[in-house]
Design a protein around this motif. Structure first.
Motif, PDB file in Angstrom:
ATOM      1  N   ALA A  66       0.823  -1.160   0.024  1.00 64.83           N
ATOM      2  CA  ALA A  66       0.094  -0.204   0.068  1.00 64.83           C
ATOM      3  C   ALA A  66       0.917   1.297  -0.025  1.00 64.83           C
ATOM      4  N   TRP A  67       1.785   1.276   0.899  1.00 66.04           N
ATOM      5  CA  TRP A  67       2.788   2.406   0.860  1.00 66.04           C
ATOM      6  C   TRP A  67       3.550   2.542  -0.511  1.00 66.04           C
TER       7      TRP A  67
ATOM      8  N   GLU B 285      -6.479   8.116 -11.647  1.00 59.11           N
ATOM      9  CA  GLU B 285      -6.639   7.340 -12.863  1.00 59.11           C
ATOM     10  C   GLU B 285      -6.344   6.044 -12.806  1.00 59.11           C
ATOM     11  N   PHE B 286      -7.123   5.262 -13.448  1.00 54.21           N
ATOM     12  CA  PHE B 286      -7.119   3.724 -13.391  1.00 54.21           C
ATOM     13  C   PHE B 286      -7.172   3.110 -14.880  1.00 54.21           C
TER      14      PHE B 286
ATOM     15  N   LEU C 157      -2.096   3.714  -6.569  1.00 58.48           N
ATOM     16  CA  LEU C 157      -3.124   3.207  -5.756  1.00 58.48           C
ATOM     17  C   LEU C 157      -4.311   2.852  -6.154  1.00 58.48           C
ATOM     18  N   PRO C 158      -4.961   3.159  -7.195  1.00 58.50           N
ATOM     19  CA  PRO C 158      -6.107   2.713  -7.726  1.00 58.50           C
ATOM     20  C   PRO C 158      -6.186   1.273  -8.298  1.00 58.50           C
TER      21      PRO C 158
ATOM     22  N   LEU D  46      -6.129   6.177   2.648  1.00 62.15           N
ATOM     23  CA  LEU D  46      -4.886   6.852   2.185  1.00 62.15           C
ATOM     24  C   LEU D  46      -5.159   7.793   1.003  1.00 62.15           C
ATOM     25  N   ALA D  47      -5.868   7.231   0.045  1.00 57.43           N
ATOM     26  CA  ALA D  47      -6.424   8.270  -1.103  1.00 57.43           C
ATOM     27  C   ALA D  47      -7.221   9.282  -0.755  1.00 57.43           C
ATOM     28  N   CYS D  48      -8.035   9.131   0.255  1.00 54.54           N
ATOM     29  CA  CYS D  48      -9.026  10.275   0.547  1.00 54.54           C
ATOM     30  C   CYS D  48      -8.251  11.303   1.375  1.00 54.54           C
TER      31      CYS D  48
END
Length: 229
Positions: A7-8, A162-163, A180-181, A203-205
């Motif tokens: 995740a990091w 963006e994904f 991250l996405p 984290l994204a938020c």
């Protein structure tokens, strides 16, 4: 709820890609916005349509077009690979995808800011003998600075989220192209991965909210400085 190493790493790569995409796109977006706002020329409607095309195309289609243009089997892709500048399946390709997807949002915000500036102010400065670059730097740029900041933040946020285009163009390689996405999507494909996905969503938020707060703070400071002049 502690993010794991993956995740990091995905957050680090997303921030890296988003910062580079924003830095590279802002000058070009400002130039295109200036052309569309201040000049009439043949092909202006076509240019505007091309700029906004990523907004209406499915992101996967954009990614496929990038893969067709810059993939390792494409002439341009092979040429870039031979120079060590390959984009497909590399983090730099994620930057390109983020630039293209966020570019329309940047141009739109900047164009509206430029169109809001009274041309008479620029004309008055020009009549006093100021050269064009000086008029832009001393008159226009300070007035449109909040719009530039807004465009930059919108582009950064789009790059962070963006994904479709990214995963189609550069795949989903952990530690190399997994943003991250993509990491959230991967976690949701694993039984019991919802917990880790929820941590990455948080984290994204946090990043998104921080970007908006910083943007609003900078915009207020710029507006206050302009009002004091």
């Amino acid at each position: 709820m502690i993010p794991d190493t993956a995740a990091w790493e995905a957050l680090r790569l997303s921030l890296w890609v988003s910062v580079w995409a924003t830095v590279l796109a802002v000058p070009l977006a400002l130039w295109v916005a200036w052309l569309l706002a201040r000049h009439d020329f043949w092909g202006k409607s076509l240019l505007s349509a091309l700029v906004h095309l990523p907004l209406v195309l499915p992101p996967v289609v954009t990614g496929y077009l990038l893969l067709g243009a810059f993939g390792r089997n494409a002439p341009l892709g092979r040429a870039l690979d031979s120079l060590g500048l390959g984009l497909a399946f590399h983090w730099s390709g994620a930057v390109l995808a983020a630039v293209i997807m966020g570019f329309p949002l940047m141009v739109r915000a900047m164009r509206l800011a430029i169109e809001a500036v009274d041309p008479k102010l620029e004309e008055a400065a020009a009549t006093l003998g100021a050269p064009g670059w000086s008029v832009f730097g001393r008159v226009t740029l300070p007035l449109i600075a909040p719009g530039i900041l807004a465009g930059a933040v919108m582009g950064f946020a789009k790059a962070m989220g963006e994904f479709g285009a990214t995963i189609t163009f550069v795949a989903n390689i952990p530690g190399q192209t997994q943003t991250l996405p993509s990491a959230i999507w991967t976690a949701l494909q694993i039984p019991g991965g919802e917990h880790q996905a929820s941590i990455m969503v948080i984290l994204a938020c946090v990043v998104a909210i921080s970007a908006v707060v910083i943007s609003e703070t900078l915009a207020r400071r710029v507006a206050a400085r302009i009002a004091d002049q």
